[in-house]
Scaffold this active site. Structure first.
Site, mmCIF file in Angstrom:
data_model
loop_
_atom_site.group_PDB
_atom_site.id
_atom_site.type_symbol
_atom_site.label_atom_id
_atom_site.label_comp_id
_atom_site.label_asym_id
_atom_site.label_seq_id
_atom_site.Cartn_x
_atom_site.Cartn_y
_atom_site.Cartn_z
ATOM 1 N N MET A 231 68.730 47.015 13.663
ATOM 2 C CA MET A 231 68.397 45.677 14.142
ATOM 3 C C MET A 231 66.923 45.398 13.928
ATOM 4 O O MET A 231 66.062 46.240 14.195
ATOM 5 C CB MET A 231 68.754 45.545 15.617
ATOM 6 C CG MET A 231 70.246 45.521 15.869
ATOM 7 S SD MET A 231 70.649 45.032 17.567
ATOM 8 C CE MET A 231 72.444 45.023 17.466
ATOM 9 N N ASP B 186 60.507 51.904 13.585
ATOM 10 C CA ASP B 186 59.249 52.065 12.857
ATOM 11 C C ASP B 186 58.628 53.376 13.324
ATOM 12 O O ASP B 186 57.732 53.401 14.171
ATOM 13 C CB ASP B 186 58.321 50.890 13.107
ATOM 14 C CG ASP B 186 57.153 50.863 12.130
ATOM 15 O OD1 ASP B 186 56.830 51.950 11.579
ATOM 16 O OD2 ASP B 186 56.560 49.801 11.910
ATOM 17 N N VAL C 175 68.517 50.806 17.574
ATOM 18 C CA VAL C 175 69.799 50.155 17.846
ATOM 19 C C VAL C 175 70.305 49.562 16.534
ATOM 20 O O VAL C 175 69.557 48.894 15.812
ATOM 21 C CB VAL C 175 69.658 49.060 18.914
ATOM 22 C CG1 VAL C 175 70.983 48.334 19.128
ATOM 23 C CG2 VAL C 175 69.171 49.669 20.234
ATOM 24 N N SER D 123 64.028 41.801 13.620
ATOM 25 C CA SER D 123 63.827 40.355 13.620
ATOM 26 C C SER D 123 63.880 39.780 12.216
ATOM 27 O O SER D 123 64.259 38.624 12.018
ATOM 28 C CB SER D 123 62.477 40.019 14.266
ATOM 29 O OG SER D 123 62.458 40.429 15.619
ATOM 30 N N ARG D 124 63.518 40.585 11.220
ATOM 31 C CA ARG D 124 63.512 40.097 9.848
ATOM 32 C C ARG D 124 64.902 40.051 9.217
ATOM 33 O O ARG D 124 65.054 39.512 8.122
ATOM 34 C CB ARG D 124 62.562 40.939 8.994
ATOM 35 C CG ARG D 124 61.084 40.693 9.306
ATOM 36 C CD ARG D 124 60.172 41.400 8.320
ATOM 37 N NE ARG D 124 58.781 40.948 8.442
ATOM 38 C CZ ARG D 124 57.861 41.570 9.158
ATOM 39 N NH1 ARG D 124 58.176 42.665 9.822
ATOM 40 N NH2 ARG D 124 56.627 41.099 9.219
ATOM 41 N N GLY E 234 67.766 45.640 20.264
ATOM 42 C CA GLY E 234 66.838 46.752 20.218
ATOM 43 C C GLY E 234 65.693 46.569 21.193
ATOM 44 O O GLY E 234 65.300 47.514 21.901
ATOM 45 N N HIS E 235 65.139 45.366 21.266
ATOM 46 C CA HIS E 235 64.081 45.087 22.232
ATOM 47 C C HIS E 235 64.592 45.222 23.661
ATOM 48 O O HIS E 235 63.913 45.774 24.535
ATOM 49 C CB HIS E 235 63.550 43.660 22.039
ATOM 50 C CG HIS E 235 62.882 43.413 20.734
ATOM 51 N ND1 HIS E 235 63.457 42.630 19.762
ATOM 52 C CD2 HIS E 235 61.708 43.840 20.223
ATOM 53 C CE1 HIS E 235 62.636 42.556 18.715
ATOM 54 N NE2 HIS E 235 61.579 43.300 18.959
ATOM 55 N N GLY F 226 60.008 51.370 19.785
ATOM 56 C CA GLY F 226 61.235 51.708 19.074
ATOM 57 C C GLY F 226 60.990 52.726 17.972
ATOM 58 O O GLY F 226 59.936 52.741 17.331
#
Length: 283
Positions: free
Chosen positions: A184, A150, A176, A186-187, A36-37, A147
């Site tokens: 997707m 959020d 993504v 990070s958590r 996603g990043h 993104g």
């Protein structure tokens, strides 16, 4: 790709680009980068001459019982991914570089900050607004990429930029997802194997609410409550499940066309958020 840790070095590089007549895109992140990043970076590459990415785990947006200390920090792997993605400059500051002294000035986007995630995470969006405003002042980009996962954060930053006349274009980039629909994040790495199997049910609940509305159900609170109950039965602790107008994230009515279903729910200690935008008129 160059890496700098000071605002002085960052501004000098951007100054050189400006003198050469180049445009600048900016992707702020907290690291632990995933696809996603990288989509944000690749979108910035398509639309700007140079791309700056920041990695900074911002303490002011974490509550006292949240995961600031344990938030995954993977700087070496992140740098490798950014190099491969074509980023031009990585800004990797310390906390003292961003907050060199006790901050006496705050930024709060009233109304939006208190809704949805803001109701469950008091002060969170004030911390987000403050750090994004500071980073925009440091980088001074033409384009800011955020993104849509959020969506509340994206809406809030757009409002802040408009209210403060910050000369940057804010562009949202579509979420993504994994093959099973999980957004997707990070958590996601916090999830146990069993929780990872449960997690896609959050997106499925959003899709089910959308499908009910498109099928003609216009009692939106009842639609939301049904999916809230479904998620609870599936093992989630639901913070909220809301059907809103996409423009201002206030409760939607049957007469509204552009809608957003958004939710936050926990599996164990892992808090997941997701949303789904759709239009009744085009579906």
């Amino acid at each position: 790709m160059q890496t700098v840790s000071s605002v002085v070095a960052l501004r000098e590089m951007v100054r050189q680009w400006r003198q050469a007549g180049l445009s600048v895109g900016f992707v702020p992140t907290m690291g632990n980068l995933h696809a996603g990043h990288i989509k944000l970076v690749s979108t910035a590459r398509q639309q700007a001459d140079k791309v700056v990415v920041s990695i900074f785990v911002n303490p002011t947006q974490f509550g006292p019982n949240e995961d600031f200390a344990s938030y995954p920090r993977t700087e070496q792997q992140d740098q490798e991914k950014l190099l491969a993605s074509g980023a031009d400059l990585l800004f990797l500051p310390s906390v003292t570089e961003i907050y060199p002294q006790a901050t006496q000035t705050g930024i709060s986007v009233s109304g939006l900050s208190a809704l949805h995630c803001g109701a469950n995470r008091p002060g969170h969006f004030d911390g987000v607004a403050l750090v994004v405003c500071k980073l925009l002042n440091m980088v001074q980009p033409d384009l800011l990429l955020l993104g849509e996962k959020d969506f509340q954060q994206l809406t809030l930053i757009r409002q802040m930029v408009a209210d403060l006349n910050i000369p940057v274009t804010v562009q949202g980039v579509a979420t993504v997802r994994e093959d099973d629909g999980l957004a997707m994040s990070s958590r996601n790495g916090y999830l146990s194997e069993q929780q990872r199997q449960q997690a896609p049910k959050l997106y499925r609940a959003l899709c089910a609410a959308r499908d009910d509305i498109l099928a003609g159900y216009d009692d939106y609170p009842a639609v939301a409550e049904q999916q809230r109950q479904n998620l609870q039965q599936a093992g989630f602790a639901v913070d909220y499940f809301s059907i809103c107008r996409s423009a201002d994230l206030l409760p939607a009515y049957a007469s509204d066309s552009n809608l957003l279903v958004l939710a936050a729910a926990r599996l164990g200690k892992t808090r997941l958020i997701d949303n789904l935008y759709f239009s009744k008129t085009s579906s």
